[in-house]
Enzyme design. Structure first.
Site, PDB file in Angstrom:
ATOM      1  N   ASP A  92      -2.353   2.522  -4.285  1.00  0.00           N
ATOM      2  CA  ASP A  92      -3.503   2.680  -3.796  1.00  0.00           C
ATOM      3  C   ASP A  92      -4.493   1.873  -4.317  1.00  0.00           C
ATOM      4  O   ASP A  92      -4.172   0.956  -5.200  1.00  0.00           O
ATOM      5  CB  ASP A  92      -4.087   4.098  -3.909  1.00  0.00           C
ATOM      6  CG  ASP A  92      -4.034   4.860  -5.052  1.00  0.00           C
ATOM      7  OD1 ASP A  92      -4.433   4.008  -5.765  1.00  0.00           O
ATOM      8  OD2 ASP A  92      -3.821   6.042  -5.266  1.00  0.00           O
TER       9      ASP A  92
ATOM     10  N   HIS B 131       0.907  -1.156  -0.015  1.00  0.00           N
ATOM     11  CA  HIS B 131       0.040   0.030   0.034  1.00  0.00           C
ATOM     12  C   HIS B 131       0.894   1.212  -0.118  1.00  0.00           C
ATOM     13  O   HIS B 131       0.337   2.389  -0.241  1.00  0.00           O
ATOM     14  CB  HIS B 131      -0.854  -0.090   1.374  1.00  0.00           C
ATOM     15  CG  HIS B 131      -2.199   0.505   0.844  1.00  0.00           C
ATOM     16  ND1 HIS B 131      -2.680   1.341  -0.055  1.00  0.00           N
ATOM     17  CD2 HIS B 131      -3.559   0.058   1.442  1.00  0.00           C
ATOM     18  CE1 HIS B 131      -4.000   1.653  -0.304  1.00  0.00           C
ATOM     19  NE2 HIS B 131      -4.613   0.884   0.564  1.00  0.00           N
TER      20      HIS B 131
END
Length: 286
Positions: free
Chosen positions: A261, A257
């Site tokens: 995204d 992450h």
């Protein structure tokens, strides 16, 4: 002034002066006591107590490879913020293409044509479309790799290894199949070299061979994600207002992450799915 010099918080000092005021002596005694006290350990710093085997339990010593895998997985989960997505792909075109070519392929190559090279080809196409997925997070920068070096998980009797197909984007379906067969054969015969296990920029996992439907795979350190192909299962699906039986497969994507995204991950996964669903009998094997 003395309190700030010795690093004492006056709110924590019990005053002995008139009206409970804190005196110079109080500060000096508090500072001396703090220095003499043993340092307190941070929460979670205490190492876990090793489990003791009960009567009748079997103790199996970890092999060197299993210890390295354990260390690598702990490093991955403690340094990489994992996130996960999945999409379902209609594998009708891939299944038809494989069925039309598997006999000739077996005769010419001497081994079976599996679904793995198709998913690898879909992954390569998606990585070219979304190069940020083929990258390494490097604290203050992102290294986007030119070459696509695909790691492929190979399960052995007592361990798992991830040999690497280098410059996989230059290979056809047959070329990918040959590379995987060669690496898997040498892995089973314990003939892999150190170079075969290093340099991967992305990984494809094939746990669907064992019937899994949803896998949350752990990302290899130094990579931005791992794509898992699940079992192909015939399911009733709505097609143009009618119910039809389709060979469906979930694609599961674990991603870093820090690098991707949710939107970027979804776009990559969509590209993989669309490539697989667009396969026709015209797709060249060689």
């Amino acid at each position: 002034m003395l309190a700030s010099e010795v690093g004492v918080d006056l709110a924590k000092v019990q005053g002995t002066g008139i009206g409970g005021r804190v005196t110079k002596k109080d500060v000096e005694q508090f500072a001396a006591a703090a220095k003499a006290a043993p340092p307190t350990k941070a929460p979670g710093a205490t190492p876990a107590t090793p489990a003791a085997p009960a009567e009748g339990d079997q103790v199996v010593q970890l092999t060197r490879v299993r210890r390295l895998i354990a260390e690598n997985m702990v490093r991955s989960k403690t340094t990489i913020p994992h996130a996960w997505q999945t999409q379902e792909a209609d594998m009708s075109g891939v299944v038809a293409h494989r069925n039309a070519n598997k006999a000739a392929f077996q005769k010419q190559e001497g081994f079976s044509l599996t679904y793995l090279p198709y998913v690898m080809a879909a992954t390569i196409s998606a990585l070219r479309e979304h190069p940020e997925v083929n990258s390494t997070f490097n604290e203050t920068e992102l290294i986007i790799h030119r070459d696509i070096n695909l790691g492929v998980s190979v399960g052995l009797e007592d361990t798992l290894v991830v040999p690497v197909v280098r410059r996989a984007d230059g290979l056809s379906i047959a070329g990918l199949a040959r590379a995987v067969n060669d690496l898997a054969t040498r892995a089973r015969n314990k003939q892999l070299k150190a170079d075969d296990l290093s340099g991967g920029t992305f990984t494809v996992n094939n746990s669907g061979t064992f019937g899994t439907l949803f896998s949350y795979s752990v990302i290899n350190p130094g990579q931005a994600g791992i794509l898992t192909m699940e079992a192909i299962v015939e399911r009733p699906m709505a097609v143009s207002g009618m119910i039809g039986i389709k060979p469906m497969m979930y694609l599961c994507f674990s991603f870093d992450h820090r690098v991707l995204d949710g939107l970027m991950a979804a776009r990559f996964l969509t590209s993989c799915r669309k490539w697989l669903e667009a396969v026709t009998l015209d797709l060249p094997v060689y």
